[in-house]
Design an enzyme around this catalytic site. Structure first.
Site, short mmCIF file in Angstrom:
data_model
loop_
_atom_site.label_atom_id
_atom_site.label_comp_id
_atom_site.label_asym_id
_atom_site.label_seq_id
_atom_site.Cartn_x
_atom_site.Cartn_y
_atom_site.Cartn_z
NE ARG A 103 -3.71 2.68 2.62
CZ ARG A 103 -3.18 3.42 3.58
NH1 ARG A 103 -2.82 3.24 4.69
NH2 ARG A 103 -4.59 4.39 3.49
CG HIS A 148 -1.37 8.75 3.29
ND1 HIS A 148 -1.51 8.06 3.40
CD2 HIS A 148 -0.80 9.77 4.14
CE1 HIS A 148 -1.12 7.43 4.87
NE2 HIS A 148 -0.54 8.32 5.77
CD GLU A 193 -5.67 8.02 10.27
OE1 GLU A 193 -4.46 8.53 9.90
OE2 GLU A 193 -5.03 6.66 10.27
CG ASN A 337 -5.39 3.53 8.21
OD1 ASN A 337 -5.39 2.58 8.11
ND2 ASN A 337 -4.76 4.46 7.81
CE1 TYR A 339 -0.69 2.94 13.84
CE2 TYR A 339 -2.50 4.12 13.01
CZ TYR A 339 -0.98 3.65 12.57
OH TYR A 339 -0.15 3.45 11.13
CD GLU A 405 -2.09 4.12 7.91
OE1 GLU A 405 -1.37 4.44 8.96
OE2 GLU A 405 -2.29 4.83 6.74
C1 GBH Z 1 -1.81 7.60 10.71
O1 GBH Z 1 -2.46 7.98 11.46
C2 GBH Z 1 -0.86 7.38 9.34
O2 GBH Z 1 -2.05 6.81 8.70
C3 GBH Z 1 0.60 7.57 9.24
O3 GBH Z 1 1.04 8.07 7.94
C4 GBH Z 1 1.06 7.05 10.09
O4 GBH Z 1 2.72 7.38 9.88
C5 GBH Z 1 0.98 6.61 11.14
O5 GBH Z 1 -0.34 6.68 10.88
C6 GBH Z 1 1.62 6.56 12.49
O6 GBH Z 1 1.25 7.75 13.03
O7 GBH Z 1 0.70 14.38 17.29
O8 GBH Z 1 0.72 13.57 19.40
O9 GBH Z 1 -1.18 14.48 18.66
C7 GBH Z 1 -3.36 7.69 13.19
C8 GBH Z 1 -3.47 8.59 13.64
C9 GBH Z 1 -3.99 10.71 14.18
C10 GBH Z 1 -2.24 9.16 15.30
C11 GBH Z 1 -2.47 11.51 14.23
C12 GBH Z 1 -1.37 9.95 15.57
C13 GBH Z 1 -0.78 12.72 16.11
C14 GBH Z 1 -0.85 12.50 17.39
N1 GBH Z 1 -2.46 9.33 13.77
N2 GBH Z 1 -2.36 11.64 15.92
S1 GBH Z 1 -0.34 13.70 18.34
#
Ligand code: GBH
Length: 498
Positions: A103, A148, A193, A337, A339, A405
């Site tokens: 991807r 993206h 996202e 996605n 996390y 993701e």
């Molecule tokens: C994804 O976002 C993205 O699609 C990808 O590009 C990125 O590299 C990956 O996750 C890892 O982060 O700055 O501390 O306030 C995941 C959702 C939304 C999580 C924004 C982190 C910012 C946190 N992300 N968030 S902060």
């Protein structure tokens, strides 16, 4: 029946039972035969070549050039992992791990420097043709994200996602992609996202991102409204002009945490559901639900507050009946996605107005959740993955779900045992969602193939299964232990048990 026959039957039943249990235990550990394994990146995070061969300026180029201090380590995507020159290396390591798909995203400005269709940059088309062909030559399916987060700055100057004209420009862009790559690309993702990148219009949280416009509860809602239309335009274009000949799939990737009620109280249960509607349903409901449109609770709360603020109309724009129908069902799978997770109770938080405040929820994390990641937001909550998958399965008509993701950050160690246990625990929960809850998960994509520019966190938070030393001009890709783990897992198609 004699007593010996009876005990014989009993024994037989026991043998069948034990055997069955053993079988289902191992089945629970094994991935379906057609399950896809892949890894992901995004253009700005890996490509570099920010102005090479006619590429135009994106909003990320613009912001980090103007404001290097917005970045945690004053890095930007000018060179990044240099995948613009080293894409064959990326394909080599994907193949080394036995990945079924890759991807990656296309930089709109590499192909259309201003975002306009009358200005096509052939060198950009060539680059992605080379990458796609290299993947296919190595038996790897391209899964392509159109957007993206790297909007052409030229379009941002016109208001970006807050200007309804963006849907026309996005459709033009999608057409160029289908025309040039659709003969070989069968998996398309329009937007990555949405709810993350619209925060660039609300200055939410600590994620400084372009265009960094401080209009919470207004600018982000406009962006949401127009991106839903833009997504639907790209989908319908494919349906009407390309699907018959190209026979691929088009969808969207939505990120969500899992929102768990803080306690078993009715109030907290309702708050957790509100959180899901405001932070997932806001995008998913118009596209994936049976009735379409924004979730009822979102409509109700934003309208009520807008009225109380003395406004003549809701801060959240209204779709016509035709538009609700036009957007509804514009998917061929659900790109997800995941996390982390959050605990939810009801309350007031955030700027006034803002989406956070509109939602009437307050989120927190359980101190017992491992905080082993270097990203402060990334607590390890694997069971939330299963609950989220199953919630989507139950609320949106059992779609095919492609995990686009899932991954873990550290400071950059090669012996990344925490990443391995993150993958392991999340894949274990994924299989429970499949075998116990009946969800249709069709594949899993690890974020990320490489350590890369983690947006405004630079290289301080690394998600790669390959290490990249960004002070080495050659940017060699160095395998971490997790890449070996994935390789063995893909080979065995089974989660290794200790
Ligand atoms: C994804 O976002 C993205 O699609 C990808 O590009 C990125 O590299 C990956 O996750 C890892 O982060 O700055 O501390 O306030 C995941 C959702 C939304 C999580 C924004 C982190 C910012 C946190 N992300 N968030 S902060």
């Amino acid at each position: 029946m004699g007593s010996s026959t009876r005990s014989c039957l009993l024994l037989l039943a026991l043998v069948v039972l034990v055997h069955g249990a053993a079988r289902s235990r191992s089945a629970n550990n094994r991935f379906p035969d057609d399950f896809l394994f892949g890894s992901a990146t995004a253009a700005y995070q890996v490509e570099g070549g920010w102005n090479a061969d006619g590429k135009g300026e994106s909003i990320w180029d613009h912001m980090l050039h103007e404001h290097p201090e917005y970045s945690a380590d004053r890095q930007n995507g000018d060179v990044a992992d240099d995948s613009y020159h080293l894409y064959k290396e990326d394909v080599r390591i994907l193949k080394e791990m036995g990945m079924n798909h890759y991807r990656f995203s296309i930089a709109w400005t590499r192909i259309m420097p201003t975002g306009e269709a009358n200005n096509i940059n052939q060198a950009g088309i060539d680059y992605y043709n080379n990458l796609i062909n290299e993947l296919l030559d190595n038996g790897i399916l391209p899964v392509v994200t159109m957007y993206h987060w790297d909007l052409p700055q030229w379009l941002q100057d016109l208001g970006g996602w807050t200007n309804p004209i963006i849907a026309d420009y996005f459709e033009d862009y999608a057409r160029v992609l289908y025309e040039n790559f659709g003969d070989r690309v069968k998996w398309w993702i329009t937007l990555n996202e949405p709810l993350t990148f619209v925060a660039g219009y609300s200055n939410d949280g600590y994620f400084i991102q372009p265009p960094w416009i401080n209009k919470p509860g207004v600018g982000d809602y406009l962006a949401i409204h127009h991106l839903l239309i833009a997504h639907a335009r790209a989908y319908h274009l494919y349906d009407e002009q390309y699907r018959a000949t190209q026979q691929g799939k088009v969808s969207i990737t939505i990120q969500s945490d899992w929102y768990e009620p803080l306690t078993n109280s009715t109030e907290d249960i309702a708050a957790a559901d509100r959180a899901r509607q405001f932070y997932l349903g806001m995008i998913a409901h118009p596209i994936f639900s049976t009735e379409g449109d924004y979730p009822a609770i979102v409509r109700e709360l934003v309208d009520k507050k807008s009225k109380a603020e003395g406004r003549t109309r809701s801060r959240l724009p209204v779709f016509s009946k035709e538009m609700v129908e036009y957007i509804r069902g514009t998917y061929d799978f659900f790109g997800l996605n995941y996390y982390t997770g959050k605990l939810v109770t009801s309350g007031e938080t955030g700027k006034n107005p803002s989406r956070d405040r509109d939602s009437e929820v307050v989120t927190s994390v359980d101190p017992s959740w491992p905080a082993s990641s270097v990203s402060p937001w990334l607590k390890v909550v694997p069971w939330g993955f299963r609950k989220l998958i199953t919630w989507i399965h139950e609320n949106y008509n059992a779609p095919d779900i492609l995990i686009t993701e899932n991954g873990f950050s550290d400071a950059g160690t090669l012996e990344d045992t925490d990443r391995i246990s993150y993958f392991k625990s999340h894949l274990t929960e994924l299989l429970k969602a499949v075998y116990v809850d009946g969800a249709n998960v069709i594949g899993y994509t690890a974020w990320s193939l490489l350590d890369n520019l983690e947006w405004n966190k630079g290289y301080t938070q690394r998600f790669g299964v390959y290490y990249v030393n960004i002070t080495d001009p050659a940017r060699p890709r160095i395998p971490k232990a997790s890449s070996q783990f994935l390789k063995e897992l893909i080979q065995a198609r089974e989660i290794p048990q200790d």
